[in-house]
Motif scaffolding. Sequence first.
Motif, short mmCIF file in Angstrom:
data_model
loop_
_atom_site.label_atom_id
_atom_site.label_comp_id
_atom_site.label_asym_id
_atom_site.label_seq_id
_atom_site.Cartn_x
_atom_site.Cartn_y
_atom_site.Cartn_z
N ALA A 1 1.11 -1.31 0.50
CA ALA A 1 -0.55 -0.33 -0.02
C ALA A 1 0.52 1.28 0.23
CB ALA A 1 -1.14 0.26 0.95
N GLY A 2 2.49 1.07 0.02
CA GLY A 2 2.91 2.93 0.23
C GLY A 2 2.99 2.86 -0.45
N TYR A 3 2.88 2.16 -1.78
CA TYR A 3 2.97 2.11 -3.47
C TYR A 3 1.54 2.84 -4.01
CZ TYR A 3 7.56 0.50 -2.94
OH TYR A 3 9.09 -0.39 -3.07
N ASP A 4 0.56 3.44 -3.11
CA ASP A 4 -0.83 3.62 -3.73
C ASP A 4 -0.68 4.59 -4.33
OD1 ASP A 4 -3.06 3.81 -4.57
OD2 ASP A 4 -4.00 3.64 -2.76
N ALA A 5 0.03 5.00 -6.00
CA ALA A 5 -0.26 6.29 -5.83
C ALA A 5 -0.63 5.99 -7.97
CB ALA A 5 1.36 6.53 -6.45
N ASP A 6 -1.81 7.49 -7.79
CA ASP A 6 -1.92 7.10 -9.55
C ASP A 6 -1.13 7.17 -10.76
OD1 ASP A 6 -4.47 6.92 -9.19
OD2 ASP A 6 -4.86 8.76 -9.22
N GLN A 7 0.55 7.69 -11.17
CA GLN A 7 1.32 7.31 -11.84
C GLN A 7 2.31 6.07 -11.25
OE1 GLN A 7 4.69 10.54 -10.50
NE2 GLN A 7 5.68 10.26 -12.36
N ILE A 8 1.67 5.48 -10.43
CA ILE A 8 2.62 4.05 -10.16
C ILE A 8 1.93 3.58 -10.87
CG2 ILE A 8 3.96 1.97 -9.05
CD1 ILE A 8 4.40 4.52 -6.88
N ARG A 9 0.20 3.49 -10.86
CA ARG A 9 -0.53 2.75 -11.11
C ARG A 9 -0.48 2.48 -12.77
NH1 ARG A 9 -3.66 -0.59 -7.87
NH2 ARG A 9 -3.72 0.85 -5.62
N PRO B 1 -2.91 -3.04 -2.70
CA PRO B 1 -4.28 -2.52 -2.51
C PRO B 1 -4.26 -0.81 -2.00
CG PRO B 1 -1.90 -3.73 -1.07
CD PRO B 1 -1.24 -3.69 -2.11
N ARG B 2 -5.47 0.09 -1.92
CA ARG B 2 -5.80 1.12 -1.69
C ARG B 2 -5.66 1.36 -0.61
NH1 ARG B 2 -5.71 4.30 -6.69
NH2 ARG B 2 -6.77 3.14 -8.08
N ARG B 3 -5.06 2.77 0.51
CA ARG B 3 -5.21 3.07 1.17
C ARG B 3 -6.18 3.37 1.31
NH1 ARG B 3 0.97 6.06 0.78
NH2 ARG B 3 -0.08 6.80 -0.85
N LYS B 4 -6.79 3.39 2.99
CA LYS B 4 -8.03 3.98 3.59
C LYS B 4 -7.69 5.74 3.20
CE LYS B 4 -9.93 5.09 8.04
NZ LYS B 4 -9.57 4.66 9.18
N LEU B 5 -8.55 6.59 2.82
CA LEU B 5 -8.94 7.83 2.95
C LEU B 5 -9.52 8.17 3.38
CD1 LEU B 5 -9.01 7.88 -0.74
CD2 LEU B 5 -6.83 9.24 0.36
N GLY B 6 -9.13 9.13 4.09
CA GLY B 6 -9.94 10.22 5.94
C GLY B 6 -10.99 9.11 6.62
N SER B 7 -11.90 9.29 6.04
CA SER B 7 -12.99 8.27 7.37
C SER B 7 -13.86 6.59 6.33
CB SER B 7 -14.70 8.98 8.15
OG SER B 7 -15.26 9.38 6.41
#
Length: 196
Positions: free
Chosen positions: A80-88, A101-107
């Motif tokens: 999940a540390g690599y969850d970035a649109d540029q990398i995808r 894996p996508r990281r949790k965003l806010g709540s």
Amino acid sequence: MTLDQMLADLPRACDVGCKTNSKGSKSFWIGFKLHLDVADGQIPISGVLTSASLNDTQAAVPLSLLTAQRVTSLYDLMDAGYDADQIREQSVSLGHIPIIPRRKLGSEPAPVMTPISGSVFRERTAVERVFSRLKDEFGGRFVRVRGWAKVMAHLMFGDSGAHGGSNPVLERTAESGGIHGPDLTDEMAGRHLGPE
């Protein structure tokens, strides 16, 4: 930007790195950080040694391009540390399927992986085993040389021992004129990205 330019832009000076473990404690070290692309069977494909303070995501794109020159792979497996649109986007542009894996965003809770992606993602532990062996069995935990080139040589020779005297990263580097510049990388047929 070309691959050579990307690799040249990665910092290679000895500095302070910080990492938060699974229990939330921070550990610090002075030195460098090795990023590896590891194939199925725990075989390193490419590696990049950077300053310890470099964020792992900054090495992901150059690493994937370097590996794509060496092998054909289907997946890019990253934590999940690599969850970035540029990398995808980079992964898709290489014809790979990014499994990150996508990281949790806010709540909002983090999106759940599909069962197939989850099953493939479990193979990512291969890179953790490679780093564990490199540290515990082949002298990577306590490197007692100074300078980028000497540290890289120490780690790659240790990696050679971890793979029965054969290290495709080191062999390709030697063929191209010796250990020089960030010419090495981290992952699976798909690939597993994991820094240490």
